[in-house]
Design a protein around this motif. Structure first.
Motif, PDB file in Angstrom:
ATOM      1  N   GLY A   1       0.821  -1.204   0.000  1.00 39.71           N
ATOM      2  CA  GLY A   1       0.000   0.000   0.000  1.00 39.71           C
ATOM      3  C   GLY A   1       0.851   1.249   0.000  1.00 39.71           C
ATOM      4  O   GLY A   1       0.568   2.219  -0.694  1.00 39.71           O
ATOM      5  N   PHE A   2       1.936   1.194   0.772  1.00 39.92           N
ATOM      6  CA  PHE A   2       2.853   2.334   0.848  1.00 39.92           C
ATOM      7  C   PHE A   2       3.491   2.606  -0.504  1.00 39.92           C
ATOM      8  O   PHE A   2       3.571   3.749  -0.959  1.00 39.92           O
ATOM      9  CB  PHE A   2       3.921   2.046   1.901  1.00 39.92           C
ATOM     10  CG  PHE A   2       4.964   3.112   1.991  1.00 39.92           C
ATOM     11  CD1 PHE A   2       4.615   4.406   2.344  1.00 39.92           C
ATOM     12  CD2 PHE A   2       6.289   2.831   1.719  1.00 39.92           C
ATOM     13  CE1 PHE A   2       5.571   5.401   2.427  1.00 39.92           C
ATOM     14  CE2 PHE A   2       7.243   3.823   1.797  1.00 39.92           C
ATOM     15  CZ  PHE A   2       6.891   5.101   2.149  1.00 39.92           C
TER      16      PHE A   2
ATOM     17  N   PHE B   1       0.972   4.134  -2.823  1.00 33.48           N
ATOM     18  CA  PHE B   1       0.782   5.534  -2.443  1.00 33.48           C
ATOM     19  C   PHE B   1       1.925   6.395  -2.967  1.00 33.48           C
ATOM     20  O   PHE B   1       1.732   7.468  -3.535  1.00 33.48           O
ATOM     21  CB  PHE B   1       0.687   5.621  -0.917  1.00 33.48           C
ATOM     22  CG  PHE B   1       0.857   6.995  -0.364  1.00 33.48           C
ATOM     23  CD1 PHE B   1      -0.133   7.947  -0.530  1.00 33.48           C
ATOM     24  CD2 PHE B   1       2.017   7.348   0.313  1.00 33.48           C
ATOM     25  CE1 PHE B   1       0.026   9.216  -0.018  1.00 33.48           C
ATOM     26  CE2 PHE B   1       2.182   8.617   0.823  1.00 33.48           C
ATOM     27  CZ  PHE B   1       1.184   9.556   0.651  1.00 33.48           C
TER      28      PHE B   1
ATOM     29  N   LEU C   1       3.348  20.764 -15.644  1.00 39.77           N
ATOM     30  CA  LEU C   1       2.420  21.833 -16.023  1.00 39.77           C
ATOM     31  C   LEU C   1       2.913  23.178 -15.518  1.00 39.77           C
ATOM     32  O   LEU C   1       2.872  24.183 -16.232  1.00 39.77           O
ATOM     33  CB  LEU C   1       1.031  21.542 -15.444  1.00 39.77           C
ATOM     34  CG  LEU C   1       0.219  20.461 -16.153  1.00 39.77           C
ATOM     35  CD1 LEU C   1      -1.068  20.184 -15.387  1.00 39.77           C
ATOM     36  CD2 LEU C   1      -0.100  20.883 -17.572  1.00 39.77           C
ATOM     37  N   LEU C   2       3.408  23.198 -14.273  1.00 41.31           N
ATOM     38  CA  LEU C   2       3.873  24.451 -13.687  1.00 41.31           C
ATOM     39  C   LEU C   2       5.091  24.993 -14.426  1.00 41.31           C
ATOM     40  O   LEU C   2       5.204  26.193 -14.661  1.00 41.31           O
ATOM     41  CB  LEU C   2       4.204  24.250 -12.207  1.00 41.31           C
ATOM     42  CG  LEU C   2       3.015  24.373 -11.254  1.00 41.31           C
ATOM     43  CD1 LEU C   2       3.425  24.028  -9.847  1.00 41.31           C
ATOM     44  CD2 LEU C   2       2.444  25.779 -11.301  1.00 41.31           C
TER      45      LEU C   2
ATOM     46  N   TYR D   1       3.858  26.538 -17.552  1.00 43.30           N
ATOM     47  CA  TYR D   1       3.081  27.754 -17.250  1.00 43.30           C
ATOM     48  C   TYR D   1       4.004  28.918 -16.879  1.00 43.30           C
ATOM     49  O   TYR D   1       3.875  30.018 -17.423  1.00 43.30           O
ATOM     50  CB  TYR D   1       2.116  27.442 -16.103  1.00 43.30           C
ATOM     51  CG  TYR D   1       1.369  28.643 -15.577  1.00 43.30           C
ATOM     52  CD1 TYR D   1       0.563  29.407 -16.410  1.00 43.30           C
ATOM     53  CD2 TYR D   1       1.465  29.003 -14.237  1.00 43.30           C
ATOM     54  CE1 TYR D   1      -0.128  30.485 -15.936  1.00 43.30           C
ATOM     55  CE2 TYR D   1       0.771  30.087 -13.745  1.00 43.30           C
ATOM     56  CZ  TYR D   1      -0.019  30.829 -14.602  1.00 43.30           C
ATOM     57  OH  TYR D   1      -0.696  31.911 -14.115  1.00 43.30           O
TER      58      TYR D   1
ATOM     59  N   SER E   1       5.925  30.200 -19.789  1.00 41.56           N
ATOM     60  CA  SER E   1       5.047  31.002 -20.654  1.00 41.56           C
ATOM     61  C   SER E   1       4.862  32.409 -20.080  1.00 41.56           C
ATOM     62  O   SER E   1       4.905  33.394 -20.814  1.00 41.56           O
ATOM     63  CB  SER E   1       3.699  30.299 -20.792  1.00 41.56           C
ATOM     64  OG  SER E   1       2.789  31.099 -21.491  1.00 41.56           O
ATOM     65  N   LEU E   2       4.696  32.492 -18.760  1.00 37.44           N
ATOM     66  CA  LEU E   2       4.567  33.805 -18.112  1.00 37.44           C
ATOM     67  C   LEU E   2       5.833  34.633 -18.305  1.00 37.44           C
ATOM     68  O   LEU E   2       5.778  35.826 -18.613  1.00 37.44           O
ATOM     69  CB  LEU E   2       4.300  33.636 -16.608  1.00 37.44           C
ATOM     70  CG  LEU E   2       2.901  33.223 -16.166  1.00 37.44           C
ATOM     71  CD1 LEU E   2       2.836  33.165 -14.657  1.00 37.44           C
ATOM     72  CD2 LEU E   2       1.859  34.192 -16.692  1.00 37.44           C
TER      73      LEU E   2
ATOM     74  N   ARG F   1       8.064  34.335 -20.678  1.00 35.73           N
ATOM     75  CA  ARG F   1       8.174  34.735 -22.085  1.00 35.73           C
ATOM     76  C   ARG F   1       7.307  35.966 -22.360  1.00 35.73           C
ATOM     77  O   ARG F   1       7.746  36.927 -22.994  1.00 35.73           O
ATOM     78  CB  ARG F   1       7.735  33.563 -22.962  1.00 35.73           C
ATOM     79  CG  ARG F   1       8.060  33.699 -24.421  1.00 35.73           C
ATOM     80  CD  ARG F   1       7.725  32.419 -25.155  1.00 35.73           C
ATOM     81  NE  ARG F   1       8.749  31.397 -24.973  1.00 35.73           N
ATOM     82  CZ  ARG F   1       9.835  31.313 -25.739  1.00 35.73           C
ATOM     83  NH1 ARG F   1      10.019  32.184 -26.710  1.00 35.73           N
ATOM     84  NH2 ARG F   1      10.733  30.378 -25.537  1.00 35.73           N
ATOM     85  N   GLU F   2       6.089  35.945 -21.812  1.00 36.56           N
ATOM     86  CA  GLU F   2       5.179  37.069 -22.019  1.00 36.56           C
ATOM     87  C   GLU F   2       5.761  38.344 -21.406  1.00 36.56           C
ATOM     88  O   GLU F   2       5.720  39.420 -22.006  1.00 36.56           O
ATOM     89  CB  GLU F   2       3.821  36.744 -21.377  1.00 36.56           C
ATOM     90  CG  GLU F   2       2.719  37.654 -21.868  1.00 36.56           C
ATOM     91  CD  GLU F   2       1.352  37.212 -21.381  1.00 36.56           C
ATOM     92  OE1 GLU F   2       1.224  36.066 -20.918  1.00 36.56           O
ATOM     93  OE2 GLU F   2       0.432  38.026 -21.458  1.00 36.56           O
TER      94      GLU F   2
ATOM     95  N   GLU G   1       8.549  39.656 -23.564  1.00 42.50           N
ATOM     96  CA  GLU G   1       8.037  40.311 -24.771  1.00 42.50           C
ATOM     97  C   GLU G   1       7.550  41.720 -24.460  1.00 42.50           C
ATOM     98  O   GLU G   1       7.801  42.667 -25.215  1.00 42.50           O
ATOM     99  CB  GLU G   1       6.904  39.477 -25.378  1.00 42.50           C
ATOM    100  CG  GLU G   1       7.408  38.242 -26.114  1.00 42.50           C
ATOM    101  CD  GLU G   1       6.285  37.309 -26.496  1.00 42.50           C
ATOM    102  OE1 GLU G   1       6.590  36.192 -26.936  1.00 42.50           O
ATOM    103  OE2 GLU G   1       5.113  37.699 -26.347  1.00 42.50           O
TER     104      GLU G   1
ATOM    105  N   PHE H   1       2.615  15.569   4.314  1.00 46.01           N
ATOM    106  CA  PHE H   1       2.438  14.160   4.663  1.00 46.01           C
ATOM    107  C   PHE H   1       3.005  13.865   6.055  1.00 46.01           C
ATOM    108  O   PHE H   1       2.352  13.232   6.884  1.00 46.01           O
ATOM    109  CB  PHE H   1       3.115  13.276   3.613  1.00 46.01           C
ATOM    110  CG  PHE H   1       3.399  11.888   4.100  1.00 46.01           C
ATOM    111  CD1 PHE H   1       2.352  10.996   4.292  1.00 46.01           C
ATOM    112  CD2 PHE H   1       4.696  11.486   4.376  1.00 46.01           C
ATOM    113  CE1 PHE H   1       2.600   9.720   4.751  1.00 46.01           C
ATOM    114  CE2 PHE H   1       4.950  10.212   4.842  1.00 46.01           C
ATOM    115  CZ  PHE H   1       3.904   9.322   5.026  1.00 46.01           C
TER     116      PHE H   1
ATOM    117  N   ILE I   1       0.712  15.416   8.741  1.00 48.64           N
ATOM    118  CA  ILE I   1      -0.541  14.661   8.899  1.00 48.64           C
ATOM    119  C   ILE I   1      -0.270  13.343   9.618  1.00 48.64           C
ATOM    120  O   ILE I   1      -0.977  12.953  10.543  1.00 48.64           O
ATOM    121  CB  ILE I   1      -1.201  14.396   7.530  1.00 48.64           C
ATOM    122  CG1 ILE I   1      -1.660  15.702   6.897  1.00 48.64           C
ATOM    123  CG2 ILE I   1      -2.388  13.457   7.674  1.00 48.64           C
ATOM    124  CD1 ILE I   1      -2.133  15.559   5.475  1.00 48.64           C
ATOM    125  N   PHE I   2       0.807  12.673   9.180  1.00 51.24           N
ATOM    126  CA  PHE I   2       1.144  11.383   9.772  1.00 51.24           C
ATOM    127  C   PHE I   2       1.381  11.530  11.270  1.00 51.24           C
ATOM    128  O   PHE I   2       0.870  10.760  12.072  1.00 51.24           O
ATOM    129  CB  PHE I   2       2.409  10.828   9.092  1.00 51.24           C
ATOM    130  CG  PHE I   2       2.627   9.376   9.366  1.00 51.24           C
ATOM    131  CD1 PHE I   2       2.096   8.427   8.504  1.00 51.24           C
ATOM    132  CD2 PHE I   2       3.335   8.946  10.463  1.00 51.24           C
ATOM    133  CE1 PHE I   2       2.280   7.077   8.750  1.00 51.24           C
ATOM    134  CE2 PHE I   2       3.527   7.599  10.711  1.00 51.24           C
ATOM    135  CZ  PHE I   2       2.994   6.660   9.846  1.00 51.24           C
TER     136      PHE I   2
END
Lengths: 211, 88
Positions: free
Chosen positions: B3-4, B7, B21-22, B25, B28-29, B31-32, B35, B78, B81-82
Motif C-alpha cells: 500500500g505504501f 501511495f 504543467l507548472l 506555465y 510562458s509567463l 516569455r510574455e 516580450e 504528509f 498529517i502522519f
C-alpha cells in the motif's frame, strides 16, 4: 436548455460538496459511553464506505470492526467506527486504531459525572445503510459547548481555492498564448486561400470579358 | 508495505504531472513578460533574440528551482498529517 445547465451545475455542486463533506475532518463534542467490536459483513456498493481490506486478506468480505458509542449534549446518540485508513483514501494515514480504542475506553463516562470530549472524524452516519463515521482522534474539552475552530478545514479549503485559481489562470494563459495564435494562423491561411480563389475567379471572368 | 509503495508511486506521478504543467506555465509567463519588456524598452533589436536571452537567464536563475517545492511541500504535509494522526 437553461434548466439542463442549472441541473448540471447543481449536480456538480452537490457531488463536490458531498465529497468534501464526507472526506474533510469534523469535530463532534460528545460523551463516550461504550465501545464494542463486531463482525461486519462488508459487501455490496456500501463497501466503499468502509476501509479496503488489508493486503493478504483481499478475499474476505467480513471482518471485526471496532465501534465507539457516544451521546451528544442534546441526548442523541452517535456511533463511530474505528478503522485504520492506512495508505488508502482518505489520506489521513491513520495507523493508531488500537491506541484510539484505548483512549476511547479511557474516556468513558456516565450521565452523573460527564466527561466531554471532542471526537475528530470523517464520514457519515446512516442508519438505513449501516454507515458509520470513522473516528480519527479524541481530545478532552472543558464542557459541552466548547468552541472548536476547524483550522485543518480552513487550510485545506483555502488551498483548494488557490489550486482552482491556478488551474483557471493556467487555462487562460494556454488559450491566450497557444490557441489564439493557432486560430489566427488558420484564419490567415484562409485569407490567403480566399485571395487566391478571388484572383482565379477574376482571371476566368477576364477570359469571358475578352471574348 | 504494498500500500505504501502504491501511495508513493501514485503520489509521485501526480506531482510530476503538476510539476510539468507548472514549468510550462511559468515559462510562458516569463516569455510574455520578456516580450512586454522588449516593447517597453522601445522595441530595439531582434525580439526573438531578446526573449531567448531572457529565457536562458531565467533558467540559470534560482527561480525555476523553486518549483521543486511541488515535491517538497506535499512531503512536509504528509509528515505533519502522519504525526498529528498517529502520535498526538
Amino acid at each position: 436548455m437553461r434548466y439542463a445547465k442549472w441541473t448540471l451545475i447543481a449536480l456538480i455542486v452537490l457531488l463536490v460538496g458531498g465529497f468534501l463533506h464526507y472526506t474533510l475532518p469534523q469535530h463532534d463534542i460528545v460523551r463516550i459511553v461504550n465501545t464494542y467490536e463486531e463482525r461486519q459483513d462488508i459487501s455490496g456498493w456500501t463497501s466503499m464506505f468502509w476501509q479496503a481490506p488489508d493486503n493478504g486478506s483481499t478475499t474476505t468480505q467480513n471482518r471485526d470492526v471496532q465501534f465507539i458509542q457516544a451521546v451528544r449534549p442534546n441526548g442523541k446518540s452517535i456511533v463511530y467506527r474505528n478503522e485504520d485508513t492506512g495508505w488508502g483514501w482518505p489520506p489521513y494515514f491513520k495507523f493508531d486504531t488500537a491506541n484510539l480504542y484505548t483512549e476511547a475506553n479511557d474516556a468513558i463516562s456516565n450521565k452523573d459525572t460527564p466527561e466531554w470530549v471532542s471526537v475528530t472524524h470523517y464520514g457519515w452516519r446512516s442508519q438505513v445503510l449501516s454507515l458509520f463515521p470513522n473516528a480519527m482522534g479524541i481530545k478532552p474539552v472543558p464542557g459541552p459547548d466548547a468552541t472548536i475552530i476547524p483550522w485543518v478545514n480552513i487550510v485545506i479549503l483555502t488551498f483548494l481555492a488557490v489550486v482552482l485559481l491556478l488551474i483557471w489562470r493556467m487555462l487562460a494563459q494556454f488559450r491566450e498564448r497557444t490557441i489564439t495564435p493557432l486560430v489566427e494562423d488558420v484564419e490567415d491561411a484562409w485569407d490567403v486561400m480566399d485571395e487566391k480563389k478571388d484572383n482565379a475567379v477574376d482571371k476566368v471572368k477576364g477570359w469571358f470579358k475578352k471574348r | 508495505m504494498l500500500g505504501f509503495l502504491r501511495f508513493l508511486v501514485i503520489g509521485f506521478v501526480l506531482l510530476s504531472v503538476l510539476y510539468g504543467l507548472l514549468i510550462v506555465y511559468v515559462r510562458s509567463l516569463t516569455r510574455e513578460r520578456l516580450e512586454d519588456e522588449w516593447a517597453q524598452e522601445g522595441s530595439i533589436g531582434d525580439r526573438e533574440a531578446y526573449v531567448e536571452e531572457g529565457i536562458k537567464e531565467y533558467e540559470r536563475s534560482f527561480r525555476p528551482k523553486l518549483l521543486l517545492l511541488v515535491y517538497i511541500l506535499p512531503l512536509i504535509a504528509f509528515c505533519v498529517i502522519f504525526y498529528v494522526t498517529n502520535f498526538m
